[in-house]
Write an enzyme that holds these catalytic residues in place. Structure first.
Site, PDB file in Angstrom:
ATOM      1  N   GLY A  66       0.712  -1.262  -0.079  1.00 42.75           N
ATOM      2  CA  GLY A  66       0.078   0.020   0.196  1.00 42.75           C
ATOM      3  C   GLY A  66       0.841   1.179  -0.154  1.00 42.75           C
ATOM      4  O   GLY A  66       2.154   1.323   0.096  1.00 42.75           O
ATOM      5  N   GLY A 114      -0.195  -5.169   0.666  1.00 42.85           N
ATOM      6  CA  GLY A 114      -1.516  -4.806   0.013  1.00 42.85           C
ATOM      7  C   GLY A 114      -1.583  -5.946  -1.053  1.00 42.85           C
ATOM      8  O   GLY A 114      -2.890  -6.282  -1.392  1.00 42.85           O
ATOM      9  N   GLU A 137       5.456  -5.970   7.557  1.00 41.59           N
ATOM     10  CA  GLU A 137       5.019  -4.651   8.523  1.00 41.59           C
ATOM     11  C   GLU A 137       5.572  -4.469   9.816  1.00 41.59           C
ATOM     12  O   GLU A 137       5.787  -3.634  10.331  1.00 41.59           O
ATOM     13  CB  GLU A 137       3.738  -4.782   8.314  1.00 41.59           C
ATOM     14  N   ASP A 145      -1.677  -6.884   7.826  1.00 37.00           N
ATOM     15  CA  ASP A 145      -3.180  -6.713   7.633  1.00 37.00           C
ATOM     16  C   ASP A 145      -3.721  -7.435   6.735  1.00 37.00           C
ATOM     17  O   ASP A 145      -3.189  -8.388   6.210  1.00 37.00           O
ATOM     18  CB  ASP A 145      -3.504  -5.142   7.957  1.00 37.00           C
TER      19      ASP A 145
END
Length: 354
Positions: A66, A114, A137, A145
């Site tokens: 992302g 992402g 991350e 996520d």
């Protein structure tokens, strides 16, 4: 519609092609919104038999994640833009996971963050020798996520816990060996695969026909290189407390365990504990949407956390790769520090209505 993604219908195919090569096709809010709208529309469209997701021909990567810089800049302010991105992206993830027809994702290149959420929840996922998978991350103070709390604990044993906490990379056939991908083939076969998919009639038994086509091109997947350490992974990463995981690695006599312990110590201690809690709760979640509500609670708060802002500074902005985490040790991160990330958001909770 976003200029960074091409969305069109081609016969019975719903085509999604990422077209943001300057950022390795990293996702932004308009891209996620466009994909979400298309997926929801195609779910109810009988003329669409399957979705095909890939990236622009001749460009690098599949999707590197992302827009991390945007998240940090927003998090340093009121975080409204970052939270809107998460809300849109997570609804996109849920729409893909719930899609009632086959989804083919060609993850031919870097597939992180992402990009994982865009591909891993579909039915058919093809890796090549150019595929690099990672959820890195914890190294920037964020968390794994886009449904990581759901799919990582379901890879089997503690493989997902190891990947999430250390940010370890899987390459080529290892991506399929870990079951992140369902098929593996050399990238040189993709043009021929594409021609057969474009020529096929998927109106009767799309999943079966897609499986037959992929079987013509897929190569046997060798045992993953991580399997040599699988017993250690399953033993050391099985604990509920991050401190116990680190202690188990320290107590192991192997060079591999010592390296993983050093890697774990370099990550944000707070984020390691949050990610571990996320995976344990995600493993127990009854539905994918329940998991995504939990992740939205974490993301809502994490973009404004000191460790995320510091991680982005160290890795992306200044690039000194020397983040100063606060707290600096796992032992100094309290249960209350972690629990606050999982607290309900009241009226701000993630919803999935159209």
């Amino acid at each position: 519609m976003s200029a960074d993604v091409s969305i069109r219908q081609q016969g019975g195919l719903g085509r999604i092609t990422l077209t943001r090569p300057s950022a390795l096709h990293a996702l932004n809010t308009p891209m996620c919104a466009a994909i979400l709208e298309a997926v929801m529309r195609w779910a109810a469209d009988p003329s669409i038999q399957l979705i095909w997701i890939d990236h622009q021909e001749g460009t690098r990567g599949f999707c590197a994640g992302g827009d991390i810089r945007m998240l940090a800049e927003s998090g340093a302010g009121d975080a409204s833009e970052a939270r809107n991105f998460f809300r849109t992206e997570y609804r996109m993830n849920a729409a893909l996971e719930a899609f009632p027809k086959p989804i083919l994702a060609l993850i031919d290149g870097v597939t992180m963050g992402g990009g994982v959420g865009l591909s891993v929840h579909g039915s058919h996922r093809v890796a090549t020798e150019r595929t690099v998978f990672a959820m890195p991350e914890t190294g920037i103070g964020l968390f794994p996520d886009v449904g990581g709390g759901w799919f990582l604990p379901r890879l089997g044993g503690e493989l997902g816990t190891w990947l999430a906490l250390t940010g370890a990379r899987l390459k080529g056939p290892d991506v399929a060996a870990a079951r992140v991908a369902t098929h593996y083939m050399p990238s040189e076969l993709i043009p021929a695969l594409a021609k057969q998919i474009e020529a096929a009639d998927f109106s009767a038994g799309a999943a079966e026909l897609l499986g037959e086509i992929l079987a013509r091109f897929a190569h046997a997947v060798p045992s993953g290189s991580f399997e040599a350490h699988r017993a250690t992974i399953d033993r050391c990463f099985a604990f509920a407390r991050a401190e116990d995981i680190l202690a188990a690695l320290d107590a192991d006599a192997s060079d591999w365990a010592r390296t993983e312990a050093a890697t774990l110590r370099a990550k944000s201690p707070e984020t390691v504990k949050v990610a571990l809690g996320q995976l344990r709760k995600g493993r127990a979640a009854e539905t994918f949407e329940d998991n995504m509500r939990m992740e939205f609670r974490i993301g809502w708060r994490k973009v404004q956390s000191a460790d995320f802002l510091e991680g982005v500074r160290a890795v992306i902005i200044d690039k000194d790769n020397a983040p100063v985490w606060k707290p600096a040790r796992l032992e100094d991160v309290t249960e209350a520090d972690v629990a606050r990330y999982f607290a309900p958001l009241g009226a701000d909770e993630l919803t999935f209505a159209a």
